[in-house]
Design a protein around this motif. Sequence first.
Motif, short mmCIF file in Angstrom:
data_model
loop_
_atom_site.label_atom_id
_atom_site.label_comp_id
_atom_site.label_asym_id
_atom_site.label_seq_id
_atom_site.Cartn_x
_atom_site.Cartn_y
_atom_site.Cartn_z
N THR A 9 0.86 -1.23 -0.21
CA THR A 9 0.04 0.01 -0.03
C THR A 9 0.88 1.25 0.02
O THR A 9 0.52 2.21 -0.76
N ALA A 10 2.04 1.20 0.68
CA ALA A 10 2.87 2.45 0.71
C ALA A 10 3.48 2.45 -0.59
O ALA A 10 3.69 3.86 -1.16
N ASP A 11 3.93 1.33 -1.28
CA ASP A 11 4.43 1.67 -2.68
C ASP A 11 3.44 2.24 -3.48
O ASP A 11 3.53 3.09 -4.31
N VAL A 12 2.20 1.78 -3.59
CA VAL A 12 1.08 2.14 -4.37
C VAL A 12 0.79 3.59 -4.24
O VAL A 12 0.59 4.46 -5.10
N PHE A 13 0.57 4.25 -2.86
CA PHE A 13 0.21 5.48 -2.59
C PHE A 13 1.36 6.39 -2.95
O PHE A 13 1.28 7.53 -3.44
N SER A 22 -3.87 -6.35 -2.39
CA SER A 22 -4.73 -5.22 -2.46
C SER A 22 -6.08 -5.63 -1.69
O SER A 22 -6.87 -4.80 -0.82
N ASN A 23 -6.58 -6.83 -1.89
CA ASN A 23 -7.92 -7.14 -1.32
C ASN A 23 -7.90 -7.35 0.30
O ASN A 23 -8.26 -8.60 0.55
N GLY A 38 -5.13 -3.29 4.47
CA GLY A 38 -4.44 -2.32 2.93
C GLY A 38 -5.60 -1.13 2.92
O GLY A 38 -5.01 -0.09 2.79
N LEU A 39 -6.70 -1.28 3.09
CA LEU A 39 -7.67 -0.24 3.03
C LEU A 39 -7.45 0.74 4.25
O LEU A 39 -7.59 2.00 4.18
#
Length: 465
Positions: free
Chosen positions: A96-100, A350-351, A355-356
């Motif tokens: 999540t850190a990578d994606v954000f 992701s799911n 993560g949310l």
Amino acid sequence: MRRFRWFALVLVLALVAAACGRSGSSSSGTNSTTSTSGADTTAKSPNFGDLQDVCQPGKPSGSPTQGVTPTEIRVATFADPGFAGRPGLNQELFDTADVFAAWCNDRGGINGRKIVVDKKDSALTNTKARMTEACAQDFTMVGGGSVFDQDGVETRLKCLLPDIAGYVVSTQARGADLLVQPLPNSIKSLGVGAMNYMATKFAQDKDHLGVLTGDISTTKIVADQDAEAAKAAGWKIVYNDQYPAAGVTDWTPYAQGIKSAGVKGLIWVGEPENLAALMKSLKNISYKLDFVRTDANHYDQKLISIAGDALSDRNVFVQSSFYPLEKANKSNATGQYLDAFKQYKPDGKSNTYLGLQAWSAWLLFAKAAKACGNDLTRTCMFDNAKKVTSWTGGGLHATTDPGAGTSSDCYALEQATPGGFKLVTDNKPNDGIFNCTPKNVYTLKGDYGKGVTLQDVGQNISNMK
């Protein structure tokens, strides 16, 4: 000792909003760093859900504090994927850190400064060492968590490192200073919306409640808090037990104990694999509970796949603060979150509810840091985060109060079935899918410990820059 710690770890994870599904690789470094940006920052919307201009370009200058330069902001994210007993543990926090960071940097960063993520793999037992590293190089902590977070909280406070947490576990960390949680896990109050629902739907069970958790101090505290709240609401507890932290090979004795005590409704504090095994044992002895109330970490495909037709009675209810992943679409925040993963890390985890929750923490950080403009300091960012008193992560979850750190008075319910999770719709929702009322929060009376303060470590917030 390692075997004990592994099972203890799984139990502790019951305290957080954990995985709904697992996918992708789980590789990670002890102190890896990511900084991702795209070439086009104008064609992509800077909005997320109902949040406007989350990330934006700018012309920053100066280095107002540690970890902040004219071009970047260094942020530490903690997780435990390097733990040998369960490789990939909470890898979704790193993903999540990578994606954000990629999503935000592709839109200009925070007022033009790009986010650089320093991944701190605490590997369960190395929290203090990784925290010492973060103290030496990072501006703040965002969107992470360590299972044994009590080992690092004093170090964090000594170096005046704020934390916009993905999750916190221990009492010492949950009640600590310099902490903001997008979905507060309070040590002073408890969300009881699901039990209010059970009291209405299964009123005949008020004298037949059971409580079952693992024999670990942290989870026993949670079970004790649940029991206190239930008793205050008029429930009579006829069964209260713990199962060994080292694991159970045969759940039949627990199923028989539940049956012998005449339990009709069960509060379960644990993890999905063990609950699935218990449900199968209950089915094997032909004993049906009217309900099992459990926590958001059980919104997990493992519960469905292991329990199978033992869930055919549709009596397992998961209390949640999140908009369900199965209802994600292009027009809501949950769908936008999943789309960001598809674009920037399609093989990432992701799911997951965790993560949310981490994404919500990153959004809160971005909002607080953006408001500081060019003069981005820890004091400014933290003060701005504490000012946020109404928060949904752009629509990812129910309304919370990160500033006060109190339990949310909103809840949703998921029902576990052999075919998957189904949203409960008869809980009288009055805010979208959520039931929101002050009656859904119980103020705890018992003494369950306290958090570490700045005063405890000889520090003062006025020293933070």
